[in-house]
Design a protein around this motif. Structure first.
Motif, PDB file in Angstrom:
ATOM      1  N   PHE A 152     -53.250   3.125  -6.998  1.00 14.61           N
ATOM      2  CA  PHE A 152     -54.148   3.060  -8.148  1.00 14.61           C
ATOM      3  C   PHE A 152     -54.465   4.487  -8.589  1.00 14.61           C
ATOM      4  CE2 PHE A 152     -54.420  -1.264  -7.017  1.00 14.61           C
ATOM      5  CZ  PHE A 152     -55.047  -1.963  -8.044  1.00 14.61           C
ATOM      6  N   VAL A 153     -54.351   4.740  -9.884  1.00 20.21           N
ATOM      7  CA  VAL A 153     -54.536   6.087 -10.416  1.00 20.21           C
ATOM      8  C   VAL A 153     -55.662   6.077 -11.453  1.00 20.21           C
ATOM      9  CG1 VAL A 153     -53.437   8.047 -11.559  1.00 20.21           C
ATOM     10  CG2 VAL A 153     -52.073   6.517 -10.116  1.00 20.21           C
ATOM     11  N   ASP A 154     -56.683   6.875 -11.208  1.00 25.56           N
ATOM     12  CA  ASP A 154     -57.836   6.971 -12.102  1.00 25.56           C
ATOM     13  C   ASP A 154     -57.546   7.980 -13.211  1.00 25.56           C
ATOM     14  OD1 ASP A 154     -60.436   7.541 -13.232  1.00 25.56           O
ATOM     15  OD2 ASP A 154     -61.315   6.627 -11.441  1.00 25.56           O
ATOM     16  N   ILE A 196     -47.337   1.747  -9.726  1.00 25.12           N
ATOM     17  CA  ILE A 196     -48.363   2.669 -10.204  1.00 25.12           C
ATOM     18  C   ILE A 196     -49.309   1.892 -11.108  1.00 25.12           C
ATOM     19  CG2 ILE A 196     -48.830   4.818 -11.406  1.00 25.12           C
ATOM     20  CD1 ILE A 196     -47.169   5.167  -8.858  1.00 25.12           C
ATOM     21  N   VAL A 197     -50.564   1.754 -10.670  1.00 26.75           N
ATOM     22  CA  VAL A 197     -51.565   1.031 -11.449  1.00 26.75           C
ATOM     23  C   VAL A 197     -52.558   2.045 -12.015  1.00 26.75           C
ATOM     24  CG1 VAL A 197     -53.384  -0.711 -11.434  1.00 26.75           C
ATOM     25  CG2 VAL A 197     -51.356  -1.012  -9.982  1.00 26.75           C
ATOM     26  N   MET A 198     -52.603   2.148 -13.334  1.00 33.44           N
ATOM     27  CA  MET A 198     -53.472   3.117 -13.986  1.00 33.44           C
ATOM     28  C   MET A 198     -54.693   2.397 -14.562  1.00 33.44           C
ATOM     29  SD  MET A 198     -50.540   5.510 -15.635  1.00 33.44           S
ATOM     30  CE  MET A 198     -51.142   6.959 -14.794  1.00 33.44           C
ATOM     31  N   ARG A 205     -57.188   5.034 -22.563  1.00 30.14           N
ATOM     32  CA  ARG A 205     -56.505   6.171 -21.932  1.00 30.14           C
ATOM     33  C   ARG A 205     -55.402   5.692 -20.995  1.00 30.14           C
ATOM     34  NH1 ARG A 205     -61.619   9.617 -19.819  1.00 30.14           N
ATOM     35  NH2 ARG A 205     -62.606   7.580 -19.925  1.00 30.14           N
ATOM     36  N   CYS A 206     -55.701   4.666 -20.181  1.00 32.19           N
ATOM     37  CA  CYS A 206     -54.695   4.236 -19.209  1.00 32.19           C
ATOM     38  C   CYS A 206     -53.521   3.528 -19.884  1.00 32.19           C
ATOM     39  CB  CYS A 206     -55.314   3.355 -18.121  1.00 32.19           C
ATOM     40  SG  CYS A 206     -56.259   1.945 -18.690  1.00 32.19           S
ATOM     41  N   GLU A 207     -53.750   2.920 -21.050  1.00 29.75           N
ATOM     42  CA  GLU A 207     -52.637   2.293 -21.759  1.00 29.75           C
ATOM     43  C   GLU A 207     -51.642   3.357 -22.214  1.00 29.75           C
ATOM     44  OE1 GLU A 207     -51.923  -0.496 -25.685  1.00 29.75           O
ATOM     45  OE2 GLU A 207     -53.459  -1.039 -24.230  1.00 29.75           O
ATOM     46  N   HIS A 223     -51.211  -1.269 -15.880  1.00 26.32           N
ATOM     47  CA  HIS A 223     -52.549  -0.755 -16.173  1.00 26.32           C
ATOM     48  C   HIS A 223     -53.524  -1.921 -16.284  1.00 26.32           C
ATOM     49  CE1 HIS A 223     -52.300  -1.445 -20.692  1.00 26.32           C
ATOM     50  NE2 HIS A 223     -51.021  -1.437 -20.353  1.00 26.32           N
ATOM     51  N   VAL A 224     -54.778  -1.619 -15.948  1.00 30.38           N
ATOM     52  CA  VAL A 224     -55.817  -2.653 -15.882  1.00 30.38           C
ATOM     53  C   VAL A 224     -56.217  -3.043 -17.294  1.00 30.38           C
ATOM     54  CG1 VAL A 224     -58.141  -3.206 -15.080  1.00 30.38           C
ATOM     55  CG2 VAL A 224     -56.630  -1.781 -13.665  1.00 30.38           C
TER      56      VAL A 224
END
Length: 337
Positions: A152-154, A196-198, A205-207, A223-224
């Motif tokens: 998971f990537v913040d 990789i989950v952003m 931003r994560c999109e 991505h969430v």
């Protein structure tokens, strides 16, 4: 078309907000889509939002729209209809409703046209922001949490991560999104075989980050959906355990939505457990920092003894100090430690 900008002082606007008796609902939304004439789109939408009593911050660019707003609760349905009808690309768009909402998040409507809705520093003409990673709903997020083949990537800033994040998420230590994108690619070079989950606050931003990771050769990118806001809402609705712990930093007067009771950070002055962000009361500083109630009282809401002293300078001296510091373009940013 008239009345395309606010002409009332912030002080009066805040007083009007506090005097309102009808509750407000805080909503955020975004969409990447082509807007040929961003200024005309902005002007038309601005007048409609004013008519509905909308406050908040809206950025519009040829690449899309990004909005964090509040509206009188009785106008929520009318707002939805207005947004859906603004462009075919916005029909049925997901709206993120604030979790910890007192309705006092904004007191004025600011709608600006920008080059990009999120400054990303990308100038590669072959980059396709629409080629995004796979969306993950709340239940899917929980299923992937803790797996050895998943990271998971913040994709938020360091001060956001400090007060709350998904368990064991990777922090990309930066204050700007444009710095984070290449940094994330470098940090994950040895993990191209992993999922990789952003994630970010509301998804915008994560999109884009997920599209950039795919552009850089990462294949298993997710991505969430709807970011932390939508994840927390859906997890609660569905009775799922919350894998995001602490507070979700938000860019309005609240400065945070409580997701769980966990307090992950400390007062920047005395070290006590605390996660209350504020801006230094010294107008010649305005630094974002974490301060406990005791230090708030001791330092009068300032981040240091120096700022406490400066705050009480004669007005002319204080204004001169502010003008001097404004010459440094980075001084009044969140980059300062």
């Amino acid at each position: 078309m008239e009345n395309l900008h606010n002409k009332i002082s912030n002080k009066e606007l805040k007083e009007r907000l506090m005097a309102e008796t009808e509750p407000r609902t805080t909503i955020s939304f975004y969409k990447y889509f082509n807007i040929p004439d961003a200024q005309a789109f902005r002007d038309e939408l601005y007048q409609k939002f004013v008519d509905l009593g909308v406050f908040g911050r809206v950025y519009i660019a040829t690449e899309g729209i990004n909005a964090q707003i509040s509206v009188p609760t009785s106008n929520v349905e009318a707002l939805k209809e207005t947004i859906y009808a603004a462009d075919p690309a916005l029909d049925g768009i997901r709206l993120n409703y604030a979790i910890d909402d007192d309705g006092k998040s904004f007191w004025v409507l600011r709608m600006k046209v920008r080059d990009k809705v999120v400054a990303d520093g990308i100038d590669d003409p072959t980059f396709d922001p629409s080629d995004v990673g796979a969306y993950l709903k709340a239940a899917e997020v929980n299923e992937m949490m803790g797996r050895e083949d998943t990271i998971f990537v913040d994709m938020r800033n360091h001060y956001e991560y400090e007060v709350g994040h998904f368990k064991d998420a990777l922090e990309v230590p930066s204050t700007t999104f444009r710095e984070q994108l290449p940094m994330a690619v470098d940090m994950l070079q040895d993990s191209k075989d992993k999922n990789i989950v952003m994630y970010c606050t509301g998804g915008i931003r994560c999109e884009k980050a997920s599209a950039y990771m795919k552009h850089e050769g990462f294949e298993n990118v997710y991505h969430v959906e709807g970011g932390i806001i939508e994840y927390a809402r859906k997890a609660e609705e569905e009775g799922l355990p919350l894998e995001f712990i602490g507070k979700n930093f938000v860019f309005d007067e609240r400065m945070g939505e409580r997701i769980t009771d966990d307090v992950l950070s400390h007062c920047h002055q005395c070290g006590k457990v605390n996660d209350d962000h504020k801006n230094c009361h010294n107008p010649a500083c305005h630094r974002l920092f974490i301060q406990c109630p005791e230090c708030d009282e001791k330092f009068e809401g300032c981040c240091s003894e120096q700022c406490q002293t400066e705050m009480h300078l004669p007005k002319e001296e204080l204004n001169k100090l502010i003008q001097e510091r404004m010459k440094d373009k980075d001084f009044f940013t969140k980059k300062r430690a």
